[in-house]
Scaffold this motif. Structure first.
Motif, short mmCIF file in Angstrom:
data_model
loop_
_atom_site.label_atom_id
_atom_site.label_comp_id
_atom_site.label_asym_id
_atom_site.label_seq_id
_atom_site.Cartn_x
_atom_site.Cartn_y
_atom_site.Cartn_z
N ALA A 284 0.82 -1.21 0.00
CA ALA A 284 0.00 0.00 0.00
C ALA A 284 0.86 1.26 0.00
O ALA A 284 0.54 2.25 -0.66
N ALA A 285 1.98 1.23 0.73
CA ALA A 285 2.86 2.39 0.78
C ALA A 285 3.48 2.67 -0.58
O ALA A 285 3.58 3.82 -1.01
N CYS A 286 3.90 1.61 -1.27
CA CYS A 286 4.50 1.79 -2.60
C CYS A 286 3.46 2.34 -3.57
O CYS A 286 3.77 3.19 -4.41
N LEU A 287 2.23 1.88 -3.45
CA LEU A 287 1.17 2.40 -4.32
C LEU A 287 0.87 3.87 -4.02
O LEU A 287 0.49 4.63 -4.91
N ARG A 288 1.05 4.27 -2.77
CA ARG A 288 0.72 5.63 -2.37
C ARG A 288 1.74 6.64 -2.88
O ARG A 288 1.42 7.80 -3.13
N VAL A 289 3.01 6.22 -3.01
CA VAL A 289 4.08 7.13 -3.40
C VAL A 289 4.34 6.99 -4.90
O VAL A 289 4.75 5.92 -5.36
N CYS A 290 4.08 8.04 -5.66
CA CYS A 290 4.15 7.95 -7.12
C CYS A 290 5.53 7.51 -7.62
O CYS A 290 5.63 6.81 -8.62
N GLN A 291 6.58 7.92 -6.93
CA GLN A 291 7.93 7.61 -7.40
C GLN A 291 8.36 6.20 -7.04
O GLN A 291 9.47 5.78 -7.38
N CYS A 292 7.53 5.44 -6.33
CA CYS A 292 7.83 4.05 -6.04
C CYS A 292 7.41 3.24 -7.26
O CYS A 292 6.22 3.07 -7.54
N LEU A 293 8.39 2.75 -8.02
CA LEU A 293 8.12 2.15 -9.31
C LEU A 293 7.63 0.71 -9.21
O LEU A 293 6.88 0.23 -10.05
N GLY A 294 8.08 -0.02 -8.20
CA GLY A 294 7.67 -1.41 -8.12
C GLY A 294 8.44 -2.17 -7.08
O GLY A 294 9.20 -1.60 -6.30
N ARG A 295 8.23 -3.48 -7.08
CA ARG A 295 8.79 -4.30 -6.02
C ARG A 295 9.36 -5.59 -6.57
O ARG A 295 8.83 -6.18 -7.50
N PHE A 296 10.45 -6.01 -5.96
CA PHE A 296 11.01 -7.33 -6.21
C PHE A 296 10.76 -8.18 -4.98
O PHE A 296 10.98 -7.74 -3.86
N LEU A 297 10.31 -9.39 -5.19
CA LEU A 297 10.18 -10.34 -4.10
C LEU A 297 11.34 -11.32 -4.17
O LEU A 297 11.62 -11.89 -5.23
N THR A 298 11.99 -11.53 -3.04
CA THR A 298 13.05 -12.54 -2.98
C THR A 298 12.41 -13.87 -2.62
O THR A 298 11.68 -13.97 -1.65
N LYS A 299 12.69 -14.87 -3.40
CA LYS A 299 12.09 -16.18 -3.22
C LYS A 299 13.06 -17.09 -2.47
O LYS A 299 14.23 -17.17 -2.78
N THR A 300 12.54 -17.78 -1.45
CA THR A 300 13.31 -18.79 -0.75
C THR A 300 12.73 -20.15 -1.08
O THR A 300 11.52 -20.32 -1.06
N TRP A 301 13.58 -21.11 -1.37
CA TRP A 301 13.10 -22.37 -1.95
C TRP A 301 13.14 -23.49 -0.92
O TRP A 301 14.15 -24.14 -0.71
N HIS A 302 12.08 -23.70 -0.21
CA HIS A 302 11.90 -24.87 0.62
C HIS A 302 10.46 -24.90 1.10
O HIS A 302 9.71 -23.98 0.84
N LEU A 303 10.08 -25.94 1.80
CA LEU A 303 8.69 -26.05 2.23
C LEU A 303 8.31 -24.91 3.15
O LEU A 303 9.07 -24.51 4.03
N VAL A 304 7.14 -24.38 2.94
CA VAL A 304 6.69 -23.24 3.73
C VAL A 304 6.39 -23.67 5.16
O VAL A 304 5.87 -24.74 5.42
N THR A 305 6.77 -22.84 6.12
CA THR A 305 6.40 -23.02 7.52
C THR A 305 5.91 -21.69 8.04
O THR A 305 5.93 -20.69 7.34
N THR A 306 5.50 -21.65 9.28
CA THR A 306 4.99 -20.40 9.84
C THR A 306 6.11 -19.52 10.39
O THR A 306 5.85 -18.50 10.98
N SER A 307 7.36 -19.90 10.21
CA SER A 307 8.45 -19.11 10.79
C SER A 307 9.39 -18.55 9.73
O SER A 307 10.52 -18.23 10.01
#
Length: 394
Positions: A284-307
């Motif tokens: 939401a913050a990136c969408l609010r600021v016009c000069q925020c062009l976008g986002r990269f997500l870093t992917k971690t490769w293993h089974l998902v857990t809650t931690s």
């Protein structure tokens, strides 16, 4: 445009199967792109331009990967990555060109004996050769990483700072601009807390302010956000923090986005909710600021857990799936509340969820670069900054 969201579970693993395309959603919401930073092993999703409009693989562009021996350049692996992304219609963000703390530098460089003129020539030659090689293919670069006084004041400065002083940052940017005038050039501090007025944010602001005032050819800042969800600020604070850099005339690229539940925290709905709220807030913050062009997500490769902060993973049957984190991001992109603004202003937002966490005893580590644990000490102790890698309950 029609998007389906398939929910296969609630709570527990909280898996969602979705056909919505994040890059399309991001662009429809006003962002320039939604991207992925990974090591090239998220097949076939990584090649989907509708899902990820921009790709990055920083390890391929480190100095030691490209110039292992002085004057001898090897571009094969980086070329394959760049060409594959371009063949899928994706743009490429190239990163980790020069690191202020010697990350990824070969021994001949980090442990060599240098005079100022010789090291200046080596730095200029490397930046020029690399950026020129990828001219027209890398649409943007993280030219310099980790080069603020926060690091150098703690005597952690690398070879460039020791020999050339802080001027090595401007030298790198000028060489990159000459080598490819069309590429966007960013500074990457690696860590950004999302807070408006802390040591990391302030040191980054001081560096960028000096570069802008010196007319260095810098277009923006890549803010890597790896944060403990319990310490994550709400949207208003994030917008204010982004606004400091926007006020310098810079673009914002949110990179390496990881918001984690610390190891050892209880598996509870409160912690999962807190993590999802944090991902929603930064979107939401990136969408609010016009000069925020976008986002990269870093992917971690293993089974998902809650931690942890995994976004894609394989289940027991090897099926590729998204976690509910993606559902939170999608919802925020699809349900955009307001138009972006070119300033740091933001309306008040509700206080985020705060979950109970154990207080750390005397002498325990409570912070530092790469720290994924709790950050609050028992009442009689204070989490005290020691250096960029370590804070301790004292």
């Amino acid at each position: 445009m029609y998007f389906k969201l398939f929910l296969l579970g609630l709570l527990g693993s909280r898996v969602v199967r979705v056909t919505a395309q994040l890059n399309q959603l991001a662009q429809a919401a006003g962002l320039d792109y939604f991207g992925l930073s990974n090591n090239g092993d998220l097949v076939p999703v990584q090649d989907n331009r509708s899902e990820f409009g921009r790709r990055s693989n920083p390890s391929l562009f480190e100095w030691g990967a490209l110039e292992t021996t002085q004057g001898r350049f090897t571009f094969d692996a980086a070329d394959r990555f760049v060409n594959q992304a371009i063949s899928q219609g994706q743009r490429v963000h190239c990163a980790n060109l020069v690191d202020g703390l010697d990350l990824g530098l070969p021994q001949w460089l980090s442990q060599g004996t240098w005079t100022k003129p010789k090291l200046h020539a080596v730095l200029e030659n490397h930046v020029t050769r690399v950026v020129r090689h990828f001219r027209g293919r890398c649409s943007s670069w993280d030219v310099v990483s980790r080069a603020t006084d926060l690091y150098f004041d703690s005597e952690l400065g690398g070879v460039f700072y020791r020999i050339l002083g802080p001027e090595f940052v401007a030298i790198s940017f000028h060489a990159a601009r000459i080598a490819d005038p069309a590429a966007k050039l960013y500074y990457h501090p690696w860590t950004w807390s999302g807070v408006d007025n802390d040591a990391t944010s302030n040191s980054t602001f001081r560096l960028l302010n000096r570069l802008v005032n010196a007319s260095a050819p810098i277009d923006g800042v890549s803010l890597g956000l790896g944060n403990y969800s319990g310490d994550f600020p709400q949207k208003g604070g994030l917008v204010a923090s982004l606004g400091r850099f926007v006020a310098l005339g810079l673009e914002i690229n949110l990179s390496d986005l990881l918001i984690y539940i610390p190891a050892g925290m209880p598996s509870s709905e409160c912690w999962r909710t807190q993590q999802l709220e944090a991902y929603e807030a930064v979107t939401a913050a990136c969408l609010r600021v016009c000069q925020c062009l976008g986002r990269f997500l870093t992917k971690t490769w293993h089974l998902v857990t809650t931690s942890n902060s995994v976004l894609y993973y394989t289940d027991a049957n090897g099926t590729l799936a998204r976690t509910s984190i993606y559902g939170a991001i999608e919802s925020r992109l699809r349900e955009r509340e307001e138009e972006c603004v070119p300033t740091s202003t933001s309306p008040p937002t509700p206080a985020p969820t705060r979950c109970p966490a154990p207080l750390l005893p005397h002498w325990a580590q409570c912070g530092g670069w790469g720290w994924y644990g709790p950050t609050e000490c028992q009442e009689q102790y204070t989490c005290t900054y020691v250096n960029v890698d370590y804070s301790q309950c004292l």
